[in-house]
Design an enzyme around this catalytic site. Structure first.
Site, PDB file in Angstrom:
ATOM      1  N   ASP A   9       0.760  -1.221   0.214  1.00  0.00           N
ATOM      2  CA  ASP A   9       0.065   0.172  -0.079  1.00  0.00           C
ATOM      3  C   ASP A   9       1.026   1.184   0.163  1.00  0.00           C
ATOM      4  O   ASP A   9       1.958   1.265   0.890  1.00  0.00           O
ATOM      5  CB  ASP A   9      -0.930  -0.014   1.243  1.00  0.00           C
ATOM      6  N   ASP A 131     -15.214  -4.502  -0.812  1.00  0.00           N
ATOM      7  CA  ASP A 131     -14.915  -4.249   0.532  1.00  0.00           C
ATOM      8  C   ASP A 131     -16.400  -4.067   1.453  1.00  0.00           C
ATOM      9  O   ASP A 131     -17.347  -3.357   0.977  1.00  0.00           O
ATOM     10  CB  ASP A 131     -14.122  -2.710   0.696  1.00  0.00           C
TER      11      ASP A 131
END
Length: 238
Positions: A9, A131
């Site tokens: 990330d 998500d």
């Protein structure tokens, strides 16, 4: 054998991890995502999940150049997500070397657009990002929940050709509390042919083996690796 996919990330050019998607709960683990990727390949990984967190916030790709550098420095198969809101973003991601792209918010908010991308680029190159928080699909970098319930949302797209789904249980992400195995089993019970990529909560090597035992096809993990909780030798020796 479960597909093992470490995550990188990126914020500000650095390798970071958030907790539950909260930008205010950020840990910086390395100044060079490229060096991290090279080390991951050296340890035996073949896949990589890259999230452009700057892009997710800006709503367009920001860290395409880092993706390009990672692809130049490794042979890793990379899926790239974060900030992909337009066809131009997809073209940028592929031009920078992404093998696949992960699309979340657009699939919730602009269904016809996502379907057109699925048809143009092919199901093998598209990963549907789902998500989940409290059973609902979340959007915009997890900042808001939609009205979409997970299973009907997946059914809609599976009927239209989706094969790959990255499912993140937001309440687990970055917590090192263990993955939401029951959720992933529920998804696979409903859609057994789906290539489901589980994400969120992996705390150790044993969690990955538990997901494998549960029949989950693939897993993404980050924080556990960066904090030394993943024994890569053990991971690849079984």
């Amino acid at each position: 054998m479960i597909e093992k996919i470490p995550a990188i990330d990126i914020i500000g050019g650095q390798c970071v991890r958030l907790t539950k998607g909260d930008y205010n709960q950020k840990n910086i683990y390395h100044d060079s995502p490229v060096e991290v990727a090279v080390e991951l390949e050296r340890k035996g990984f073949h896949r990589l999940h890259i999230v452009d967190l700057d892009g997710a916030k800006s709503k367009h790709i920001v860290n395409g150049e880092i993706l390009r550098q990672i692809k130049a420095a490794t042979h890793l198969v990379v899926d790239f997500g974060g900030g992909i809101k337009s066809e131009e973003d997809i073209e940028t991601a592929f031009a920078c070397g992404a093998d696949m792209v992960t699309i979340g918010s657009v699939a919730v908010k602009e269904k016809e657009l996502f379907i057109s991308w699925l048809q143009r680029y092919g199901a093998e190159r598209m990963i549907l990002g789902a998500d989940v928080r409290n059973g609902l699909v979340s959007v915009n970098g997890w900042k808001e929940d939609s009205d979409e319930q997970l299973l009907p949302f997946l059914a809609y797209y599976i009927e239209r050709g989706v094969k790959n789904v990255l499912c993140t249980e937001i309440s687990k992400d970055g917590t090192l509390e263990g993955p939401a195995i029951a959720l992933y089993q529920q998804v696979l019970k409903a859609y057994p042919t789906l290539h489901l990529i589980a994400s969120g909560g992996v705390s150790c090597t044993e969690d990955i083996f538990a997901l494998e035992k549960a029949g989950i096809p693939a897993v993404v993990f980050g924080k556990a690796y960066y904090e030394g909780r993943i024994n890569t030798e053990k991971l690849f020796s079984v």
